[in-house]
Design a protein around this motif. Structure first.
Motif, PDB file in Angstrom:
ATOM      1  N   VAL A   1      52.419  57.710  12.060  1.00  0.00           N
ATOM      2  CA  VAL A   1      51.869  59.016  11.689  1.00  0.00           C
ATOM      3  C   VAL A   1      50.458  58.853  11.110  1.00  0.00           C
ATOM      4  N   GLN A   2      50.300  57.811  10.301  1.00  0.00           N
ATOM      5  CA  GLN A   2      48.961  57.553   9.744  1.00  0.00           C
ATOM      6  C   GLN A   2      47.992  57.067  10.817  1.00  0.00           C
ATOM      7  N   GLN A   3      48.529  56.278  11.738  1.00  0.00           N
ATOM      8  CA  GLN A   3      47.657  55.771  12.812  1.00  0.00           C
ATOM      9  C   GLN A   3      47.130  56.901  13.696  1.00  0.00           C
TER      10      GLN A   3
ATOM     11  N   ASN B   1      40.617  60.934  14.025  1.00  0.00           N
ATOM     12  CA  ASN B   1      39.333  60.965  13.324  1.00  0.00           C
ATOM     13  C   ASN B   1      38.281  60.057  13.959  1.00  0.00           C
ATOM     14  N   SER B   2      38.717  59.152  14.802  1.00  0.00           N
ATOM     15  CA  SER B   2      37.752  58.219  15.368  1.00  0.00           C
ATOM     16  C   SER B   2      37.168  58.777  16.670  1.00  0.00           C
ATOM     17  N   PRO B   3      35.847  58.835  16.750  1.00  0.00           N
ATOM     18  CA  PRO B   3      35.211  59.452  17.921  1.00  0.00           C
ATOM     19  C   PRO B   3      35.475  58.679  19.212  1.00  0.00           C
ATOM     20  N   ASN B   4      35.857  57.408  19.075  1.00  0.00           N
ATOM     21  CA  ASN B   4      36.037  56.598  20.283  1.00  0.00           C
ATOM     22  C   ASN B   4      37.434  56.663  20.886  1.00  0.00           C
ATOM     23  N   SER B   5      38.338  57.362  20.222  1.00  0.00           N
ATOM     24  CA  SER B   5      39.708  57.324  20.732  1.00  0.00           C
ATOM     25  C   SER B   5      39.911  58.418  21.780  1.00  0.00           C
ATOM     26  N   SER B   6      40.844  58.164  22.677  1.00  0.00           N
ATOM     27  CA  SER B   6      41.090  59.135  23.740  1.00  0.00           C
ATOM     28  C   SER B   6      42.474  59.747  23.565  1.00  0.00           C
ATOM     29  N   MET B   7      42.687  60.866  24.223  1.00  0.00           N
ATOM     30  CA  MET B   7      44.001  61.516  24.206  1.00  0.00           C
ATOM     31  C   MET B   7      45.073  60.559  24.713  1.00  0.00           C
TER      32      MET B   7
END
Ligand SMILES: [Fe+2]
Ligand SMILES: [Fe+2]
Length: 285
Positions: free
Chosen positions: A23-25, A31-37
Motif C-alpha cells: 500500500v505504501q509502495q 508520486n514518482s513521475p517516472n512510474s507507469s500505470m
C-alpha cells in the motif's frame, strides 16, 4: 488508565496491525513521475488475495460497469488509478481486522454497517455536490471509526469500561471515552493510522470527525465535514454502531460550509438504506 498510560501503551504495542508494504509502495509509485500505470498494476497484482478482492469489488453492482474486468491493470483503465488505490487501501485495512483472537463484546456487523453506510452516504453526497473525487469521501467514511476496532482489540478491558460508563451515565460513546480514557477513538485511530502512511485526509478524518474544526488550510475540512454529516445521518437512519443509539445532531457549520441541504442528505440515505446490505456482502463484511 489515564491518557499518558494509554499513549505509552499505544506506542509500545508490538503487534499493532500493519498495512501491507504494497500500500505504501503504491503511494510512492504514484508520486514518482517516472512510474507507469503498468508498474502500479503489476505491484498490486503481486498480492493476489488483495488483487482478487479488488477485482471482485470493481465488478460489483456498486460500480455499475457495463463489462466485466478481470485484472488490476484493466480496473485501473476503467475506474482510474485513484479509485483502485482507494479500493486496495480499504480492502487492506479491513483485512487487518478480520481475524481477532478476542471475543468482541460489540456487534462488528453493526460496526461495518455503520462504516459502510457512512462511506456510501458520504460518496453520494459528494457526488451530488459535484466534488471531484467522491471515492476519497467513500474511503474516509469507511475508515473514520477504525479507532473503535483498535480499542476493542488492544484495550479490551478499557473499552468495556467505556461502554459501561456510556450506558450507566447515558452519555454519548465518545464523551464516555474522553471521561474514562482521556482520549477517544478519534485520536487512537489517527495515531495508529499515521504508522500506516496512508493519505493525510484519511488520518485527519479519523482525528476530527467529532470535533468542531473548520478553518485550517492544512486540513481537508470538506471531506471531514461531509463524513461528519454522513456519520450523523447513518446513525439517525439506524446504522449506528450498536452502542450509541441516540439521535445525533449535525454541526451547524458543517452544513453551512459544505452548502448541503437536508433534502440532499435524505436522498443519499434513501439509497444507502436500500443498498447497504448488498454493499456489505460485496465488501465481504
Ligand atoms: Fe466516530
Ligand atoms: Fe461513526
Amino acid at each position: 488508565m489515564d491518557k499518558e498510560t494509554m499513549l505509552a501503551k499505544l506506542d509500545g504495542i508490538e503487534n499493532l496491525p500493519t498495512l501491507p508494504v504494497m500500500v505504501q509502495q503504491i503511494q510512492k509509485l504514484i508520486n514518482s513521475p517516472n512510474s507507469s500505470m503498468n508498474q502500479i498494476g503489476a505491484l498490486i497484482s503481486k498480492d493476489q488475495a488483495i488483487a482478487a478482492r479488488v477485482v471482485r469489488l470493481v465488478n460489483s453492482a456498486f460500480y455499475g460497469l457495463g463489462r466485466k474486468v478481470s485484472s488490476i491493470p484493466q480496473a485501473i483503465v476503467v475506474l482510474g488509478l485513484n479509485t483502485v488505490k482507494n479500493l486496495v487501501t480499504g480492502v487492506s485495512v479491513i483485512r487487518m481486522f478480520e481475524t481477532t483472537d478476542k471475543a468482541s463484546i460489540f456487534n462488528r456487523d453493526m460496526f461495518w454497517l455503520h462504516s459502510l453506510g457512512c462511506a456510501m452516504g458520504a460518496r453520494l453526497i459528494a457526488k451530488s455536490m459535484g466534488r471531484s473525487e467522491p471515492e476519497d469521501y467513500f474511503l474516509a467514511g469507511l475508515l473514520h471509526d477504525i479507532g473503535v476496532l483498535i480499542l476493542d482489540q488492544f484495550f479490551h478491558d478499557e473499552f468495556i469500561s467505556v461502554l459501561k460508563h456510556a450506558n450507566d451515565a447515558t452519555i454519548e460513546y465518545h464523551t464516555a471515552e474522553q471521561k474514562v480514557l482521556g482520549l477517544t477513538h478519534c485520536e487512537v485511530g489517527a495515531i495508529v493510522a499515521e504508522k500506516w502512511k496512508i493519505p493525510d485526509f484519511l488520518i485527519q478524518t479519523m482525528r476530527y470527525h467529532h470535533t468542531s474544526i473548520n478553518e485550517n488550510p492544512e486540513i481537508n475540512c470538506d471531506i471531514i465535514n461531509i463524513v461528519h454529516i454522513a456519520d450523523v445521518a447513518a446513525t439517525n437512519t439506524g446504522l449506528h454502531m450498536g452502542f450509541n443509539e441516540e439521535k445525533k445532531n449535525y454541526f451547524e457549520y458543517a452544513l453551512a460550509a459544505t452548502g448541503i441541504k437536508q433534502s440532499a442528505i435524505d436522498d443519499a440515505f434513501g439509497v444507502v438504506e436500500k443498498e447497504i446490505k448488498v454493499l456489505k456482502a460485496e465488501w465481504g463484511l
